[in-house]
Write an enzyme that holds these catalytic residues in place. Sequence first.
Site, PDB file in Angstrom:
ATOM      1  N   ARG A   1       0.822  -1.206   0.000  1.00 43.98           N
ATOM      2  CA  ARG A   1       0.000   0.000   0.000  1.00 43.98           C
ATOM      3  C   ARG A   1       0.863   1.265   0.000  1.00 43.98           C
ATOM      4  O   ARG A   1       0.640   2.181  -0.768  1.00 43.98           O
ATOM      5  CB  ARG A   1      -0.930   0.003   1.219  1.00 43.98           C
ATOM      6  CG  ARG A   1      -1.793   1.263   1.318  1.00 43.98           C
ATOM      7  CD  ARG A   1      -2.532   1.361   2.639  1.00 43.98           C
ATOM      8  NE  ARG A   1      -3.448   0.254   2.848  1.00 43.98           N
ATOM      9  CZ  ARG A   1      -3.298  -0.656   3.797  1.00 43.98           C
ATOM     10  NH1 ARG A   1      -2.249  -0.616   4.602  1.00 43.98           N
ATOM     11  NH2 ARG A   1      -4.174  -1.624   3.955  1.00 43.98           N
ATOM     12  N   TYR A   2       1.818   1.314   0.900  1.00 44.93           N
ATOM     13  CA  TYR A   2       2.698   2.474   0.991  1.00 44.93           C
ATOM     14  C   TYR A   2       3.806   2.376  -0.057  1.00 44.93           C
ATOM     15  O   TYR A   2       4.217   1.273  -0.429  1.00 44.93           O
ATOM     16  CB  TYR A   2       3.313   2.566   2.386  1.00 44.93           C
ATOM     17  CG  TYR A   2       2.334   2.893   3.486  1.00 44.93           C
ATOM     18  CD1 TYR A   2       1.915   4.205   3.699  1.00 44.93           C
ATOM     19  CD2 TYR A   2       1.829   1.900   4.307  1.00 44.93           C
ATOM     20  CE1 TYR A   2       1.027   4.515   4.722  1.00 44.93           C
ATOM     21  CE2 TYR A   2       0.936   2.198   5.331  1.00 44.93           C
ATOM     22  CZ  TYR A   2       0.544   3.506   5.532  1.00 44.93           C
ATOM     23  OH  TYR A   2      -0.342   3.812   6.537  1.00 44.93           O
TER      24      TYR A   2
ATOM     25  N   ARG B   1       7.240   0.376   1.444  1.00 39.12           N
ATOM     26  CA  ARG B   1       7.212  -0.781   2.337  1.00 39.12           C
ATOM     27  C   ARG B   1       6.026  -1.679   2.005  1.00 39.12           C
ATOM     28  O   ARG B   1       5.005  -1.230   1.493  1.00 39.12           O
ATOM     29  CB  ARG B   1       7.168  -0.359   3.803  1.00 39.12           C
ATOM     30  CG  ARG B   1       6.047   0.590   4.174  1.00 39.12           C
ATOM     31  CD  ARG B   1       6.475   1.395   5.410  1.00 39.12           C
ATOM     32  NE  ARG B   1       5.450   2.303   5.888  1.00 39.12           N
ATOM     33  CZ  ARG B   1       5.258   3.524   5.388  1.00 39.12           C
ATOM     34  NH1 ARG B   1       5.990   3.954   4.375  1.00 39.12           N
ATOM     35  NH2 ARG B   1       4.336   4.322   5.901  1.00 39.12           N
TER      36      ARG B   1
ATOM     37  N   CYS C   1      -2.074 -18.267  14.631  1.00 38.40           N
ATOM     38  CA  CYS C   1      -1.717 -17.481  15.816  1.00 38.40           C
ATOM     39  C   CYS C   1      -1.768 -18.408  17.026  1.00 38.40           C
ATOM     40  O   CYS C   1      -2.535 -19.373  17.049  1.00 38.40           O
ATOM     41  CB  CYS C   1      -2.698 -16.335  16.036  1.00 38.40           C
ATOM     42  SG  CYS C   1      -2.617 -15.017  14.808  1.00 38.40           S
TER      43      CYS C   1
ATOM     44  N   CYS D   1      -7.279 -13.250  18.867  1.00 43.92           N
ATOM     45  CA  CYS D   1      -7.862 -12.082  19.543  1.00 43.92           C
ATOM     46  C   CYS D   1      -9.215 -11.768  18.909  1.00 43.92           C
ATOM     47  O   CYS D   1      -9.346 -11.752  17.687  1.00 43.92           O
ATOM     48  CB  CYS D   1      -6.932 -10.874  19.425  1.00 43.92           C
ATOM     49  SG  CYS D   1      -5.261 -11.192  20.029  1.00 43.92           S
TER      50      CYS D   1
ATOM     51  N   CYS E   1      -9.546  -8.995  16.085  1.00 42.84           N
ATOM     52  CA  CYS E   1      -8.516  -9.103  15.044  1.00 42.84           C
ATOM     53  C   CYS E   1      -8.951  -8.475  13.723  1.00 42.84           C
ATOM     54  O   CYS E   1     -10.047  -8.747  13.209  1.00 42.84           O
ATOM     55  CB  CYS E   1      -8.181 -10.576  14.822  1.00 42.84           C
ATOM     56  SG  CYS E   1      -6.953 -10.849  13.528  1.00 42.84           S
TER      57      CYS E   1
ATOM     58  N   ARG F   1      -7.734  -9.211  10.869  1.00 42.23           N
ATOM     59  CA  ARG F   1      -7.701 -10.218   9.805  1.00 42.23           C
ATOM     60  C   ARG F   1      -8.566 -11.438  10.116  1.00 42.23           C
ATOM     61  O   ARG F   1      -8.251 -12.554   9.733  1.00 42.23           O
ATOM     62  CB  ARG F   1      -6.254 -10.639   9.540  1.00 42.23           C
ATOM     63  CG  ARG F   1      -5.388  -9.487   9.043  1.00 42.23           C
ATOM     64  CD  ARG F   1      -4.067  -9.958   8.494  1.00 42.23           C
ATOM     65  NE  ARG F   1      -3.287  -8.810   8.056  1.00 42.23           N
ATOM     66  CZ  ARG F   1      -2.059  -8.520   8.485  1.00 42.23           C
ATOM     67  NH1 ARG F   1      -1.463  -9.313   9.347  1.00 42.23           N
ATOM     68  NH2 ARG F   1      -1.427  -7.448   8.041  1.00 42.23           N
TER      69      ARG F   1
ATOM     70  N   ASP G   1      -9.733  -1.065  14.717  1.00 43.17           N
ATOM     71  CA  ASP G   1     -10.198  -1.111  13.328  1.00 43.17           C
ATOM     72  C   ASP G   1     -11.679  -1.484  13.259  1.00 43.17           C
ATOM     73  O   ASP G   1     -12.203  -2.181  14.133  1.00 43.17           O
ATOM     74  CB  ASP G   1      -9.380  -2.127  12.523  1.00 43.17           C
ATOM     75  CG  ASP G   1      -7.950  -1.671  12.306  1.00 43.17           C
ATOM     76  OD1 ASP G   1      -7.726  -0.451  12.229  1.00 43.17           O
ATOM     77  OD2 ASP G   1      -7.055  -2.535  12.231  1.00 43.17           O
TER      78      ASP G   1
ATOM     79  N   ASP H   1      -5.867   3.699  11.536  1.00 43.78           N
ATOM     80  CA  ASP H   1      -5.644   3.151  10.199  1.00 43.78           C
ATOM     81  C   ASP H   1      -6.971   3.289   9.456  1.00 43.78           C
ATOM     82  O   ASP H   1      -7.967   2.647   9.818  1.00 43.78           O
ATOM     83  CB  ASP H   1      -5.220   1.681  10.286  1.00 43.78           C
ATOM     84  CG  ASP H   1      -4.163   1.323   9.264  1.00 43.78           C
ATOM     85  OD1 ASP H   1      -4.119   1.989   8.218  1.00 43.78           O
ATOM     86  OD2 ASP H   1      -3.393   0.381   9.512  1.00 43.78           O
TER      87      ASP H   1
ATOM     88  N   LYS I   1      -2.364   5.014   7.825  1.00 48.44           N
ATOM     89  CA  LYS I   1      -2.415   5.535   9.189  1.00 48.44           C
ATOM     90  C   LYS I   1      -2.371   7.061   9.209  1.00 48.44           C
ATOM     91  O   LYS I   1      -1.621   7.677   8.450  1.00 48.44           O
ATOM     92  CB  LYS I   1      -1.247   4.996  10.013  1.00 48.44           C
ATOM     93  CG  LYS I   1      -1.273   3.495  10.224  1.00 48.44           C
ATOM     94  CD  LYS I   1      -0.084   3.051  11.063  1.00 48.44           C
ATOM     95  CE  LYS I   1      -0.055   1.541  11.190  1.00 48.44           C
ATOM     96  NZ  LYS I   1       0.263   0.879   9.904  1.00 48.44           N
TER      97      LYS I   1
END
Length: 354
Positions: A98-99, A102, A111, A115, A118, A120, A280, A317, A324
């Site tokens: 996206r950036y 990076r 994982c 969480c 999350c 994702r 998010d 974000d 961000k």
Amino acid sequence: MTWSDWKWQLQNRITTLGDLEEKLTLTEEERESFTPALAEFSFAVTPYYLERIDKKNPNCPIRKQIIPRSGELRKKPNEVEDPLAEERYMPVKGVTHRYPDRAIWYISHVCAVYCRFCTRKRKVSDPEETPNRSEWEKALSYFKTHTEVREVILSGGDPLTLSDSSLDYLLGELKSIPHINQVRIHTRHPVTMPMRLTESLNEVFAKHFPLYMVTHFNHPNEISEETKMYVMRMIKTGFVSIFNQSVLLSGINDDEKILSELNYKLISIGIKPYYLHQCDEVFGSSDFVVPIERGIEIYRKLRGYHSGITIPNYVKDLTGGGGKVLLSPNYLQKKTPSGYLFQNYLGDEYEVGH
């Protein structure tokens, strides 16, 4: 294999309602929410992290991060499956670019703990989402031919669920690309399974110095004596710089005293607070969301009152893939004929020249 073996921790994760109820007395809401929530998102917790729960407190900040509740079953109009539009910016499988300089490389779907907030949820725990070896090579080819990429961020799932040999190979390949300046590893294992930070992993990381790790502590209760031992050993012998990103979570850490304690504890073991994320807008996250106005109020009570090295950047974000943006109190009040009028952390006003 024992408690201190990270592979034992993964193999003995609690993943079913029956196994969980053998370890913990659930509230009626938790019991009723578990099965329907499981249809949307996997449940798993390591024995280590489950032991961090205060079993007498139904609102324990660790418990609330991992056990489904009714709010997770509600979808608000603003909530989407892919809030950061990672799939839209995916030129090859597993790579989000996206950036300009990076890219994130999604290399694991697993994982240690899932969480409930999350970002994702749509893909974590789904084995079909993890790039295979041939897709690794496609990603590496992408990085080699895109000279604008200066940083690659290994993410997932959790990249530290990969073997030491796989990590050694991937880091070696990335480090051999001349235009890649740094590699970052995003992992929650120091929080949920700190015994993953083995001496052999330290030896791998030492081969690829410098490396940057970003972990994810949300509450001071997540920092145990085991955490301290493994993290400090890695910093000393693995030549890794470690940062932390927290998510601002309602009823968990939306309090300046809790965040201050967390950030001072992190600094004391060598971890630099890096980001404080606004939650998010992912499906089922509404009960975790703290209003931005409240977040800025909390942030104002941190900055100036506490050491600057303990203060992370408070960020949002942007939903839809905007990246961000910083969220901060407005210390600059206005421009004046002779300069600028500022308000400091105490609320006192100061005028300075141009």
